[in-house]
Design a protein around this motif. Structure first.
Motif, PDB file in Angstrom:
ATOM      1  N   ALA A 114       5.562   2.740  -2.966  1.00  0.00           N
ATOM      2  CA  ALA A 114       4.456   1.797  -2.764  1.00  0.00           C
ATOM      3  C   ALA A 114       3.627   2.179  -1.543  1.00  0.00           C
ATOM      4  O   ALA A 114       2.384   2.133  -1.561  1.00  0.00           O
ATOM      5  CB  ALA A 114       5.007   0.384  -2.607  1.00  0.00           C
TER       6      ALA A 114
ATOM      7  N   ALA B 138      -0.258   3.401  -1.528  1.00  0.00           N
ATOM      8  CA  ALA B 138      -1.224   2.634  -0.737  1.00  0.00           C
ATOM      9  C   ALA B 138      -2.056   3.554   0.151  1.00  0.00           C
ATOM     10  O   ALA B 138      -3.252   3.307   0.381  1.00  0.00           O
ATOM     11  CB  ALA B 138      -0.486   1.602   0.115  1.00  0.00           C
TER      12      ALA B 138
ATOM     13  N   THR C 169      -6.738   2.354  -7.846  1.00  0.00           N
ATOM     14  CA  THR C 169      -6.108   1.293  -8.637  1.00  0.00           C
ATOM     15  C   THR C 169      -4.877   1.834  -9.347  1.00  0.00           C
ATOM     16  O   THR C 169      -4.949   2.858 -10.037  1.00  0.00           O
ATOM     17  CB  THR C 169      -7.101   0.743  -9.687  1.00  0.00           C
ATOM     18  OG1 THR C 169      -8.272   0.288  -9.010  1.00  0.00           O
ATOM     19  CG2 THR C 169      -6.468  -0.416 -10.453  1.00  0.00           C
ATOM     20  N   LEU C 170      -3.760   1.125  -9.191  1.00  0.00           N
ATOM     21  CA  LEU C 170      -2.500   1.552  -9.811  1.00  0.00           C
ATOM     22  C   LEU C 170      -2.406   1.047 -11.244  1.00  0.00           C
ATOM     23  O   LEU C 170      -2.977  -0.011 -11.574  1.00  0.00           O
ATOM     24  CB  LEU C 170      -1.307   1.014  -9.014  1.00  0.00           C
ATOM     25  CG  LEU C 170      -1.151   1.559  -7.578  1.00  0.00           C
ATOM     26  CD1 LEU C 170      -0.026   0.828  -6.858  1.00  0.00           C
ATOM     27  CD2 LEU C 170      -0.888   3.055  -7.607  1.00  0.00           C
TER      28      LEU C 170
ATOM     29  N   ALA D 141      -0.957  -0.804 -14.587  1.00  0.00           N
ATOM     30  CA  ALA D 141      -0.329  -2.135 -14.696  1.00  0.00           C
ATOM     31  C   ALA D 141       1.196  -2.086 -14.585  1.00  0.00           C
ATOM     32  O   ALA D 141       1.795  -2.903 -13.871  1.00  0.00           O
ATOM     33  CB  ALA D 141      -0.758  -2.793 -16.008  1.00  0.00           C
TER      34      ALA D 141
ATOM     35  N   THR E 119       3.044  -0.017 -12.964  1.00  0.00           N
ATOM     36  CA  THR E 119       3.400   0.272 -11.570  1.00  0.00           C
ATOM     37  C   THR E 119       3.202  -0.964 -10.703  1.00  0.00           C
ATOM     38  O   THR E 119       4.017  -1.264  -9.823  1.00  0.00           O
ATOM     39  CB  THR E 119       2.549   1.438 -11.036  1.00  0.00           C
ATOM     40  OG1 THR E 119       2.652   2.540 -11.938  1.00  0.00           O
ATOM     41  CG2 THR E 119       3.024   1.865  -9.664  1.00  0.00           C
ATOM     42  N   ARG E 120       2.087  -1.705 -10.942  1.00  0.00           N
ATOM     43  CA  ARG E 120       1.843  -2.933 -10.156  1.00  0.00           C
ATOM     44  C   ARG E 120       2.960  -3.950 -10.395  1.00  0.00           C
ATOM     45  O   ARG E 120       3.420  -4.618  -9.470  1.00  0.00           O
ATOM     46  CB  ARG E 120       0.477  -3.526 -10.524  1.00  0.00           C
ATOM     47  CG  ARG E 120      -0.710  -2.667 -10.092  1.00  0.00           C
ATOM     48  CD  ARG E 120      -1.997  -3.486 -10.061  1.00  0.00           C
ATOM     49  NE  ARG E 120      -2.310  -4.088 -11.349  1.00  0.00           N
ATOM     50  CZ  ARG E 120      -3.016  -3.487 -12.310  1.00  0.00           C
ATOM     51  NH1 ARG E 120      -3.488  -2.255 -12.113  1.00  0.00           N
ATOM     52  NH2 ARG E 120      -3.272  -4.106 -13.445  1.00  0.00           N
TER      53      ARG E 120
ATOM     54  N   MET F 179       5.991  -2.817  -8.454  1.00  0.00           N
ATOM     55  CA  MET F 179       5.840  -3.081  -7.024  1.00  0.00           C
ATOM     56  C   MET F 179       6.089  -4.560  -6.706  1.00  0.00           C
ATOM     57  O   MET F 179       6.714  -4.903  -5.703  1.00  0.00           O
ATOM     58  CB  MET F 179       4.426  -2.688  -6.552  1.00  0.00           C
ATOM     59  CG  MET F 179       4.086  -1.218  -6.752  1.00  0.00           C
ATOM     60  SD  MET F 179       5.272  -0.154  -5.953  1.00  0.00           S
ATOM     61  CE  MET F 179       4.885   1.410  -6.724  1.00  0.00           C
ATOM     62  N   SER F 180       5.576  -5.413  -7.585  1.00  0.00           N
ATOM     63  CA  SER F 180       5.792  -6.861  -7.388  1.00  0.00           C
ATOM     64  C   SER F 180       7.276  -7.196  -7.479  1.00  0.00           C
ATOM     65  O   SER F 180       7.797  -8.007  -6.703  1.00  0.00           O
ATOM     66  CB  SER F 180       5.006  -7.657  -8.436  1.00  0.00           C
ATOM     67  OG  SER F 180       3.629  -7.411  -8.329  1.00  0.00           O
TER      68      SER F 180
ATOM     69  N   SER G 133       7.035   4.146 -14.535  1.00  0.00           N
ATOM     70  CA  SER G 133       6.101   3.387 -13.689  1.00  0.00           C
ATOM     71  C   SER G 133       5.852   4.094 -12.366  1.00  0.00           C
ATOM     72  O   SER G 133       4.741   4.029 -11.806  1.00  0.00           O
ATOM     73  CB  SER G 133       6.657   1.982 -13.427  1.00  0.00           C
ATOM     74  OG  SER G 133       6.798   1.264 -14.631  1.00  0.00           O
TER      75      SER G 133
END
Length: 413
Positions: free
Chosen positions: A202, A206, A211-212, A214, A216-217, A220-221, A397
């Motif tokens: 992450a 950054a 934009t990563l 979906a 991968t996002r 990360m969450s 991801s």
């Protein structure tokens, strides 16, 4: 009844002190001898004698952790049957077992049972005071054995019954070790990836900006959740367990749950087979031991965990109470397989119901073993596929953004 303090020597020459109840001093001396001890002093007990006896019974040497274990009760039952079959009186047999036991809950319970029998209680009455260790099935079979004069035979049947039940539990537990180990290890690996590996990626993503994807996002969450909000998992799990506990106290919820479970593929079929095997084994053992049929059905009903099948057994009880047969209400319930109903029907017509029930139990014990093995055979690849999918999702991801890093770097240049 008076209390008498006594000093006596055991077979090893060690002095034993205790207090017992008896009508006269002569009877107290006789009771001490029935314990396999040689009395050297017997006199009316004082309060200090009772205090000393309690202290010696529960001293440091008697310290133990844990309660009654089913395996201990099974072994004790087999040993007691052997001793009585060899010609030893019940009280003497119990005291032999007491001396053999290491400090444990069972040793204390056997002492209390022996004391109750000395005071005039029957073996069944003494056992009934310890429902956590000896259920109604055990107590009623012992009572029937005492009345019929075949206590050693009943104890042997109980031992066989408990051994088979224990063997089935061991097989199921043994078969579950591998899938549980796989789940625990895989959960640890996934948690490690989310807590340690994902945050590193992450930070790298950054720094490059952009934009990563979906997936991968989402990953990360999930990683942030595991690092900063892991305690919410504990709250959710605790709440879920509390909801299950509260809902399980509702008869309506239990009834709906039991009906739904029986309709679940594989699981419902396994529950029916387990319940049929338990019904046949318990009822057959009780009838063979001389327990009246209506009482035997009540006890059998309590051993079955599913309310739908319990209701079927209750209908059998009501049917017999009115003078009808066992097979008819079982057939109407649509829960018991046709083969079981037919075998029980034949057993009733030929007067060999107990023997037929034991045959049904043997058949369905084998069916349960085969069903458990089949379920586990399907469970193992299913676990591998699911866990492989989760780990594959994490890997994909993490690698998806790498494919676009070149574009990000060139645009930045």
């Amino acid at each position: 009844m008076a209390k008498f303090a006594y000093k006596a020597l055991n077979k090893d020459g060690k002095e034993i002190f205790g207090v017992m109840e008896a009508e006269t001093q002569a009877l107290a001396i006789n009771d001490v001898r029935t314990l396999g001890l040689y009395p050297t002093m017997v006199r009316p007990a004082s309060k200090s004698d009772e205090k000393r006896a309690r202290k010696e019974k529960g001293g440091i040497s008697e310290f133990y952790i844990g309660g009654l274990k089913s395996k201990q009760i099974m072994l004790m039952t087999r040993q007691l049957a052997t001793l009585i079959d060899a010609g030893l009186p019940l009280l003497r047999s119990l005291n032999v077992l007491i001396h053999q036991q290491k400090p444990c809950k069972l040793k204390d319970v056997l002492r209390e049972i022996a004391s109750d029998i000395q005071s005039g209680s029957t073996f069944a009455e003494a056992l009934a005071k310890h429902p956590k260790g000896f259920d109604r099935l055990y107590v009623n079979m012992v009572r029937a054995g005492e009345v019929g004069g075949m206590l050693e035979t009943v104890l042997n049947r109980l031992a066989v019954f408990m051994e088979r039940r224990q063997a089935l539990k061991r097989k199921v537990r043994g078969a579950l070790i591998y899938p549980i180990a796989v789940i625990v290890i895989a959960t640890g690996i996934v948690s490690f990836l989310l807590v340690k590996v994902v945050p590193v990626f992450a930070d790298v993503f950054a720094d490059f900006g952009g934009t990563l994807p979906a997936p991968t996002r989402f990953l990360m969450s999930a990683g942030d959740f595991m690092v900063y909000r892991w305690w919410l998992l504990l709250v959710i799990m605790t709440t879920f367990v509390d909801i299950i506990k509260i809902s399980s106290k509702s008869a309506k919820v239990n009834s709906i749950r039991d009906r739904v479970v029986l309709k679940v593929p594989l699981v419902g079929d396994l529950i029916i087979k387990v319940s049929v095997a338990r019904f046949a084994r318990t009822l057959g053992t009780l009838i063979t031991s001389g327990v009246p049929i209506l009482q035997a059905l009540k006890i059998t009903k309590e051993t079955i965990g599913n309310e739908v099948i319990q209701n079927a057994v209750q209908k059998v009880h009501d049917s017999i109470k009115e003078g009808d047969t066992i097979a008819a209400p079982l057939d109407e319930s649509k829960v018991f397989p046709a083969m079981v109903v037919n075998m029980i029907d034949v057993g009733e017509e030929t007067g060999n119901l107990d023997a037929m029930l034991m045959k049904v139990a043997d058949i369905y014990d084998a069916e349960v073993e085969a069903a458990v093995e089949a379920m586990l055979a399907l469970l193992e690849p299913a676990i591998i596929i699911i866990l492989g999918g989760i780990i594959g999702f994490i890997v994909v991801s993490l690698y998806l953004p790498i494919f676009s890093l070149g574009d990000v770097v060139s645009n930045g240049g």
